[in-house]
Design an enzyme around this catalytic site. Structure first.
Site, short mmCIF file in Angstrom:
data_model
loop_
_atom_site.label_atom_id
_atom_site.label_comp_id
_atom_site.label_asym_id
_atom_site.label_seq_id
_atom_site.Cartn_x
_atom_site.Cartn_y
_atom_site.Cartn_z
N ASP A 163 39.05 37.71 34.03
CA ASP A 163 40.40 37.17 33.90
C ASP A 163 40.62 36.65 32.48
O ASP A 163 39.99 35.68 32.05
CB ASP A 163 40.59 36.04 34.91
CG ASP A 163 42.04 35.57 35.03
OD1 ASP A 163 42.83 35.80 34.10
OD2 ASP A 163 42.37 34.96 36.07
N HIS A 221 42.87 39.34 35.83
CA HIS A 221 43.59 38.34 36.62
C HIS A 221 44.08 38.91 37.95
O HIS A 221 44.08 38.21 38.96
CB HIS A 221 44.76 37.83 35.80
CG HIS A 221 45.57 36.76 36.47
ND1 HIS A 221 45.06 35.51 36.73
CD2 HIS A 221 46.84 36.77 36.95
CE1 HIS A 221 45.99 34.76 37.33
NE2 HIS A 221 47.07 35.50 37.48
N SER A 251 47.21 32.05 41.03
CA SER A 251 47.90 32.06 39.74
C SER A 251 48.88 30.88 39.67
O SER A 251 48.46 29.74 39.88
CB SER A 251 48.59 33.41 39.53
OG SER A 251 49.05 33.55 38.20
#
Length: 402
Positions: free
Chosen positions: A349, A382, A183
């Site tokens: 995601d 995610h 991330s």
């Protein structure tokens, strides 16, 4: 309650405990930041002198909090840098306790015999500059004797990596055996590999894009406005307020909004459907849907471990991310990466969709899987890079054995 507390920086499949319930019954502090005088836990600290930022400001000195596992070998060539997500911290593994409000966020990935095997590798995980778990940030005390608060300078991803470079130099690590980030941490990892290719032997970019897009900036902007619009935010000058009087409502709402981008519609629909949180109907009778209560729980818990000003600082840094800025564009910048690279995405995601990971993989010369990213199938969105630890770990082993 039987919710599982996975949300971008917490431990997968950790049940809500009685301690959680007791904590949430207390009035939230004005800031959930770690402060000098709090238990250090597993943290170590490295301090440095004047730090200029890309925006033209200068911090007179900075400190990075970090944790480490394993031993640095005599050749100093077995060090791995792990870089955390937006609201994560240095506590990659280990129990919650004094100084650490949550358990390690990647316990299944890092440790003896784990995919990142601490019997083989020396692992360093810093809290990013601008964070609130021991590194210099808005909640830190400035030379004036008061918190930086609204005076804290704007930071970019490149600023945060420049601080990490100082830490590597202080530790005597000239070349990382691997730099691993997920991330926002993947943004830092990419920046390391582009700005210091000679110092990164292997690279893992997990669920991260080459640039923060307009769509992502838009979502981030709305979150930041929910904090700024909280009357108790007081323009960022709230550190002297009593428990319950700080900007916890705005911060909790920002967290709830972010959580929706961390999980997928499939997971939320399957998990909660239209269930009620109690026997009281939400259809005009004052009850609540279970998913509403789930979001409230995580928003409220978040205010106990994070700082509103720091949230603004690190989100704005994430908005700055463009690995191709002033480098001839994304593809041109990524062609300079010399590290053997794993690029991994999650098919569900909706925060950083897989087209961004494919763009990275197609531009870096030496990826493990040709010009396509590894795409894991997961219902978790995610958060899959934190939850699907068996699959993620398998690919990290491939990278570290390459």
């Amino acid at each position: 309650m039987d919710w599982q507390t996975t949300s971008e920086d917490t431990v997968p499949s950790a049940p809500v405990t009685e301690a959680d319930v007791r904590l949430l019954r207390a009035r939230p502090p004005a800031t959930g930041a770690w402060r000098d005088g709090d238990p250090a836990g597993g943290r170590r600290f490295a301090s440095f002198g004047a730090f200029p930022t890309e925006s033209g400001s200068e911090l007179p000195g900075i400190r990075l909090a970090y944790e480490s596992w394993g031993e640095l070998n005599a050749a100093r060539d077995n060090a791995i840098l792990i870089l955390h997500a937006l609201t994560g911290d240095s506590h990659v593994r280990g129990a919650a306790g004094a100084g650490h409000p949550t358990t390690g966020w990647w316990d299944d990935i890092v440790g003896p015999g784990a995919p990142i095997d601490t019997d083989r590798w020396f692992v360093i995980a810093p809290n990013m500059l601008g964070g609130c778990q021991g590194s210099t940030g808005p909640a830190s005390v400035a030379p004036s004797g008061y918190e930086w608060a609204s005076r804290f300078p704007y930071l970019t991803i490149r600023d945060q990596v420049a601080a990490q470079v100082r830490l590597a130099d202080a530790l005597g690590i000239d070349v990382w055996a691997a730099v691993v980030g997920g991330s926002m941490g993947g943004m830092h990892a990419l920046e390391w590999a582009v700005s210091h290719p000679e110092r990164v032997e292997r690279l893992a970019v997990l669920s991260s894009p080459p640039v923060t897009t307009a769509d992502q900036i838009a979502l981030n902007t709305v979150q930041l406005e929910t904090i700024r619009m909280d009357p108790r935010f007081q323009g960022g000058e709230y550190y002297d307020l009593a428990d319950g009087d700080g900007p916890h409502r705005g911060l909790a709402l920002a967290r709830r909004m972010a959580l929706l981008s961390y999980r997928s519609p499939i997971e939320l629909n399957q998990r909660f459907q239209r269930s009620w949180q109690s026997g009281v109907s939400p259809l005009g009778h004052g009850g609540r849907f279970a998913v509403e209560s789930y979001l409230d729980f995580h928003g409220n818990k978040f205010t106990r471990r994070f700082d509103a000003n720091s949230y603004i600082t690190v989100v704005e840094a994430m908005n700055s991310h463009d690995v191709g800025r002033d480098r001839g564009g994304v593809e041109e910048a990524l062609r300079t990466v010399t590290a053997t690279t794993l690029v991994l995405g999650i098919d569900s995601d909706r925060l950083f969709p897989v087209d961004g990971q494919h763009r990275i993989a197609r531009s870096i010369p030496n990826t493990l899987d040709g010009d396509e990213a590894v795409v894991l199938s997961s219902d978790f969105g995610h958060d899959g890079f934190l939850i699907e630890t068996e699959a993620v770990g398998r690919h990290l082993r491939r990278l570290l054995d390459s």
